[in-house]
Design a protein around this motif. Structure first.
Motif, mmCIF file in Angstrom:
data_model
loop_
_atom_site.group_PDB
_atom_site.id
_atom_site.type_symbol
_atom_site.label_atom_id
_atom_site.label_comp_id
_atom_site.label_asym_id
_atom_site.label_seq_id
_atom_site.Cartn_x
_atom_site.Cartn_y
_atom_site.Cartn_z
ATOM 1 N N CYS A 23 0.808 -1.167 0.096
ATOM 2 C CA CYS A 23 -0.281 0.389 -0.254
ATOM 3 C C CYS A 23 1.367 1.064 0.099
ATOM 4 N N CYS A 251 -5.698 -3.909 3.868
ATOM 5 C CA CYS A 251 -5.472 -3.119 5.289
ATOM 6 C C CYS A 251 -5.793 -3.978 6.650
ATOM 7 N N CYS A 262 -5.373 7.375 8.850
ATOM 8 C CA CYS A 262 -6.517 6.256 7.583
ATOM 9 C C CYS A 262 -7.885 6.382 7.684
HETATM 10 S S1 SF4 Z 1 -5.532 1.484 6.589
HETATM 11 FE FE1 SF4 Z 1 -4.563 2.738 4.927
HETATM 12 S S2 SF4 Z 1 -2.448 2.768 5.094
HETATM 13 FE FE2 SF4 Z 1 -3.175 0.396 5.731
HETATM 14 S S3 SF4 Z 1 -3.400 -0.654 4.373
HETATM 15 FE FE3 SF4 Z 1 -5.171 -0.039 4.467
HETATM 16 S S4 SF4 Z 1 -5.195 2.271 3.040
HETATM 17 FE FE4 SF4 Z 1 -3.229 1.599 3.635
#
Ligand code: SF4
Length: 264
Positions: A23, A251, A262
């Motif tokens: 990500c 996520c 986030c």
């Molecule tokens: S929580 Fe946010 S930073 Fe983490 S993988 Fe998901 S989109 Fe990406």
């Protein structure tokens, strides 16, 4: 190009590239904004102590189980971690199994090095270097005269009692760590790709002595190495352009998930 890279460093590591590939937004939070989330590091701390025990064995070809137990006890007491006896027994089981396992998997093996520091130019990139530490390098003779050798680049991992599932064993992003280490190892020392093997070796927690070590050889030919290097270049280009896309499929294991950093 002399502009500072957004992370403020002139190196990238496998862990950084892998975070970006999972990500790009997570990479921004971790490596550019440098936002640290408190996590439970008990597995990582155990892994560090076990790595030391393994290194000690490889260098001396003899085990020092007391040194491992003392190191682990010190960490457990400082961090107030629970159940020292269980964790210690897992480590002792793996270390005790190691000499016999090494001798059967790598007959006549010779130690070359541990924690080899890499800081190398990235092909087609003039500002950023690739940085990493190769866990372990050994070699085994290919003939009785010991005139031909195969080198092995090894990365030790700790894992649960079942080891890695099929998906993880074939995950190109996971395997890229060894593709990259081999590519830069060859950039430093030369050699033919076919003379250099790569493998993960899993030290499984809570397994019996006969089953606590798993060998995961990784086929790392020129195409795989080239692909991994392309990923590094893509990462550098994308971060320079400040493209920080979110990957909502990544996520589940992300430390920023469900935090103020986030909102997805
Ligand atoms: S929580 Fe946010 S930073 Fe983490 S993988 Fe998901 S989109 Fe990406």
């Amino acid at each position: 190009m002399n502009e500072q890279f957004p992370t403020g460093k002139n190196t990238v590591s496998y862990s950084e590239v892998s975070t970006w590939a999972s990500c790009a937004y997570r990479h921004k939070l971790a490596f550019i904004d440098k936002i640290v989330i408190e996590q439970n590091w008990i597995h990582a701390r155990y892994g560090t102590a076990l790595h030391k025990g393994i290194e000690n064995y490889l260098k001396n070809k003899s085990l020092d189980l007391d040194a491992f137990s003392l190191e682990l006890k010190d960490i457990w007491e400082k961090e107030n971690y629970p159940d020292y006896e269980t964790w210690n027994s897992w480590g002792i089981t793996c270390l005790t199994a190691l000499p016999e396992w090494m001798n059967s998997q790598f007959p006549d093996w010779e130690f070359i090095g541990v924690e080899l520091r890499i800081e190398e130019n990235i092909p087609k990139e003039d500002q950023i270097k690739f940085k990493g530490f190769v866990d372990c390098i050994i070699r085994i003779p290919l003939n009785k005269e010991k005139t031909r050798w195969k080198t092995w680049i090894i990365d030790w991992k700790t894992a649960g009692p079942r080891g890695w599932d099929r998906q993880k064993r074939s995950d190109e992003l996971v395997l890229s760590q060894l593709y990259l280490y081999k590519s830069y190892f060859m950039q430093i020392f030369g050699g033919e790709s076919r003379e250099i093997g790569t493998a993960f070796i899993l030290m499984k927690k809570g397994s019996k002595k006969e089953k606590c070590i798993d060998f995961i050889p990784v086929s790392s030919g020129p195409k795989s190495m080239e692909k991994a290097n392309k990923m590094v270049i893509n990462m550098i280009t994308s971060v320079r352009k400040e493209k920080f896309f979110k990957n909502k499929y990544g996520c589940k294991w992300c430390p920023y998930f469900d935090t103020s950093h986030c909102s997805r």
